[in-house]
Design a protein around this motif. Structure first.
Motif, PDB file in Angstrom:
ATOM      1  N   UNK A 167      -3.661   1.705  10.305  1.00  0.00           N
ATOM      2  CA  UNK A 167      -2.663   2.890  10.007  1.00  0.00           C
ATOM      3  C   UNK A 167      -1.207   2.228  10.014  1.00  0.00           C
ATOM      4  N   UNK A 168      -0.965   1.458  11.128  1.00  0.00           N
ATOM      5  CA  UNK A 168       0.185   0.602  11.357  1.00  0.00           C
ATOM      6  C   UNK A 168       0.688  -0.039  10.008  1.00  0.00           C
ATOM      7  N   UNK A 169      -0.277  -0.819   9.559  1.00  0.00           N
ATOM      8  CA  UNK A 169       0.010  -1.571   8.416  1.00  0.00           C
ATOM      9  C   UNK A 169       0.245  -0.763   7.187  1.00  0.00           C
ATOM     10  N   UNK A 171       1.652   2.093   7.041  1.00  0.00           N
ATOM     11  CA  UNK A 171       2.753   2.982   6.953  1.00  0.00           C
ATOM     12  C   UNK A 171       4.065   1.660   6.914  1.00  0.00           C
ATOM     13  N   UNK A 172       3.654   0.510   7.717  1.00  0.00           N
ATOM     14  CA  UNK A 172       4.773  -0.689   7.163  1.00  0.00           C
ATOM     15  C   UNK A 172       5.015  -0.852   6.236  1.00  0.00           C
ATOM     16  N   UNK A 173       3.856  -1.194   5.319  1.00  0.00           N
ATOM     17  CA  UNK A 173       3.892  -1.614   3.872  1.00  0.00           C
ATOM     18  C   UNK A 173       4.700  -0.619   3.077  1.00  0.00           C
ATOM     19  N   UNK A 174       4.271   0.878   3.143  1.00  0.00           N
ATOM     20  CA  UNK A 174       5.006   1.707   2.464  1.00  0.00           C
ATOM     21  C   UNK A 174       6.321   1.587   2.471  1.00  0.00           C
ATOM     22  N   UNK A 175       6.730   1.721   3.977  1.00  0.00           N
ATOM     23  CA  UNK A 175       8.307   1.623   3.947  1.00  0.00           C
ATOM     24  C   UNK A 175       8.765   0.356   3.300  1.00  0.00           C
ATOM     25  N   UNK A 176       8.230  -0.736   3.512  1.00  0.00           N
ATOM     26  CA  UNK A 176       8.963  -2.063   2.721  1.00  0.00           C
ATOM     27  C   UNK A 176       8.742  -1.919   1.342  1.00  0.00           C
ATOM     28  N   UNK A 177       7.956  -1.405   0.773  1.00  0.00           N
ATOM     29  CA  UNK A 177       7.844  -1.080  -0.814  1.00  0.00           C
ATOM     30  C   UNK A 177       8.441   0.164  -1.272  1.00  0.00           C
ATOM     31  N   UNK A 178       9.018   0.917  -0.456  1.00  0.00           N
ATOM     32  CA  UNK A 178       9.966   2.106  -0.958  1.00  0.00           C
ATOM     33  C   UNK A 178      11.291   1.541  -1.556  1.00  0.00           C
ATOM     34  N   UNK A 179      11.522   1.717  -2.556  1.00  0.00           N
ATOM     35  CA  UNK A 179      12.955   1.233  -3.060  1.00  0.00           C
ATOM     36  C   UNK A 179      14.209   1.882  -2.209  1.00  0.00           C
ATOM     37  N   UNK A 180      15.210   1.311  -1.836  1.00  0.00           N
ATOM     38  CA  UNK A 180      16.334   1.875  -1.191  1.00  0.00           C
ATOM     39  C   UNK A 180      16.622   3.229  -2.210  1.00  0.00           C
ATOM     40  N   UNK A 197      -4.713  -1.244   0.167  1.00  0.00           N
ATOM     41  CA  UNK A 197      -5.624  -2.458   0.087  1.00  0.00           C
ATOM     42  C   UNK A 197      -5.360  -3.734   1.267  1.00  0.00           C
ATOM     43  N   UNK A 198      -4.049  -3.782   1.494  1.00  0.00           N
ATOM     44  CA  UNK A 198      -3.695  -4.804   2.561  1.00  0.00           C
ATOM     45  C   UNK A 198      -3.977  -4.167   3.711  1.00  0.00           C
ATOM     46  N   UNK A 199      -3.807  -2.958   4.033  1.00  0.00           N
ATOM     47  CA  UNK A 199      -4.215  -2.451   5.467  1.00  0.00           C
ATOM     48  C   UNK A 199      -5.619  -2.599   5.786  1.00  0.00           C
ATOM     49  N   UNK A 200      -6.575  -2.505   4.460  1.00  0.00           N
ATOM     50  CA  UNK A 200      -7.748  -2.607   4.657  1.00  0.00           C
ATOM     51  C   UNK A 200      -8.113  -4.346   5.316  1.00  0.00           C
ATOM     52  N   UNK A 201      -7.372  -5.180   4.587  1.00  0.00           N
ATOM     53  CA  UNK A 201      -7.405  -6.605   4.879  1.00  0.00           C
ATOM     54  C   UNK A 201      -7.141  -6.675   6.344  1.00  0.00           C
ATOM     55  N   UNK A 202      -6.004  -6.346   6.784  1.00  0.00           N
ATOM     56  CA  UNK A 202      -5.488  -6.432   8.290  1.00  0.00           C
ATOM     57  C   UNK A 202      -6.419  -5.545   9.202  1.00  0.00           C
ATOM     58  N   UNK A 203      -6.970  -4.670   8.711  1.00  0.00           N
ATOM     59  CA  UNK A 203      -7.941  -3.873   9.544  1.00  0.00           C
ATOM     60  C   UNK A 203      -9.333  -4.781   9.918  1.00  0.00           C
ATOM     61  N   UNK A 204     -10.026  -5.183   8.775  1.00  0.00           N
ATOM     62  CA  UNK A 204     -11.048  -6.172   9.179  1.00  0.00           C
ATOM     63  C   UNK A 204     -10.856  -7.424   9.673  1.00  0.00           C
ATOM     64  N   UNK A 205      -9.652  -7.929   9.589  1.00  0.00           N
ATOM     65  CA  UNK A 205      -9.305  -9.093  10.362  1.00  0.00           C
ATOM     66  C   UNK A 205      -9.447  -8.906  11.668  1.00  0.00           C
ATOM     67  N   UNK A 206      -8.998  -7.730  12.287  1.00  0.00           N
ATOM     68  CA  UNK A 206      -9.207  -7.543  13.675  1.00  0.00           C
ATOM     69  C   UNK A 206     -10.602  -6.993  13.983  1.00  0.00           C
TER      70      UNK A 206
END
Length: 281
Positions: A167-169, A171-180, A197-206
């Motif tokens: 969930x942290x990943x 929310x973090x990526x959503x904020x980064x990807x949101x245009x100014x 998709x990237x949240x899933x990658x980070x999730x499973x890495x852990x």
């Protein structure tokens, strides 16, 4: 956590079989040389149905787990907010995600246990269980409710930190990807898919190391590991090295991106629909 991968379940049996395959004898090749060899052997021996072996039990629980997981995350956020409009820090989002992992374990642990046993049974060719319900009945008859919930601690060890990262990943990526100058709620579908998709990658890495330990422990003969996951960890590292904790990595990662991209897109669409139907919800 498991429910997030039901859109791509054909990777699951391969990861469990790779994680639990026995160490080969000296001079002998391993049962599976890798993810694609495992996929090929499963397909040849058991057909397409073999790719989905043991999935009935977790799929039955997928809807309540989906609801409970996102409810847990929402509750975790509210518990840390003094006002509804407070913006949480990333560590706070991680903590909220961890709470969702606690919530889902009670529902998920029995399904995980049954799934692993049915998949290993299919790989070995020794048929002990006639299906998910028969497996649950036999487990209860042999060891009571503890037999069905065997591996719950390891499921918690996997899902609590992995859900926090998940969930942290996102929310973090959503904020980064949101245009100014734009709102996160207006994020485009491709960007939501990428963040999910990237949240899933980070999730499973852990999640993969405790998932390997969990699969080994849940499919072991009674009494093999009297000290729980510590015995499993010692045996794996002693006999196969630290790399054994990442068995099934390729199989898991192949499904992680598309499965979780679809999961979060479905969540965002559902939330927008509910906000349209019931604006004050």
């Amino acid at each position: 956590m498991f429910f997030r991968d039901t859109v791509s379940q054909d990777g699951v049996p391969q990861s469990v079989r790779l994680q639990t395959q026995p160490k080969p004898q000296a001079g002998q090749p391993p049962l599976y040389s890798g993810t694609f060899d495992c996929f090929r052997q499963t397909l040849v021996r058991e057909g397409v149905r073999g790719l989905y072996k043991g999935m009935a039990a977790p799929i039955i629980g997928v809807t309540p787990m989906f609801a409970v997981c996102f409810f847990g995350f929402g509750l975790g956020k509210k518990l840390q907010q003094r006002n509804p409009d407070d913006i949480l820090t990333y560590p706070q989002l991680f903590a909220a995600g961890m709470l969702s992992g606690v919530f889902t374990t009670a529902i998920m642990a029995p399904g995980e246990r049954i799934k692993c046993l049915l998949q290993i049974q299919a790989a070995s060719g020794e048929i002990k269980y006639g299906g998910p319900m028969d497996c649950a009945k036999q487990l209860y008859r042999e060891a009571g409710i503890r037999g069905i919930y065997k591996g719950t601690v390891l499921t918690l060890m996997r899902d609590v930190p992995a859900s926090g990262m998940y969930f942290m990943t996102y929310e973090w990526l959503k904020n980064i990807l949101t245009p100014e100058g734009k709102s996160v709620s207006d994020l485009s579908v491709p960007r939501i898919l990428f963040a999910g998709g990237m949240a899933g990658i980070f999730n499973w890495a852990v999640a993969i190391p405790p998932d390997v330990l969990k699969s080994r422990f849940q499919t072991a003969a009674p009494g093999k590991y009297p000290n729980g996951f510590r015995d499993v960890l010692r045996e794996l590292i002693r006999e196969e090295g630290v790399s054994s904790l990442y068995k099934g990595f390729t199989a898991v990662m192949i499904r992680a991106f598309p499965a979780n991209a679809a999961c979060f897109l479905g969540f965002e669409v559902a939330m927008k629909f509910l906000n349209w139907i019931v604006p004050s919800l």
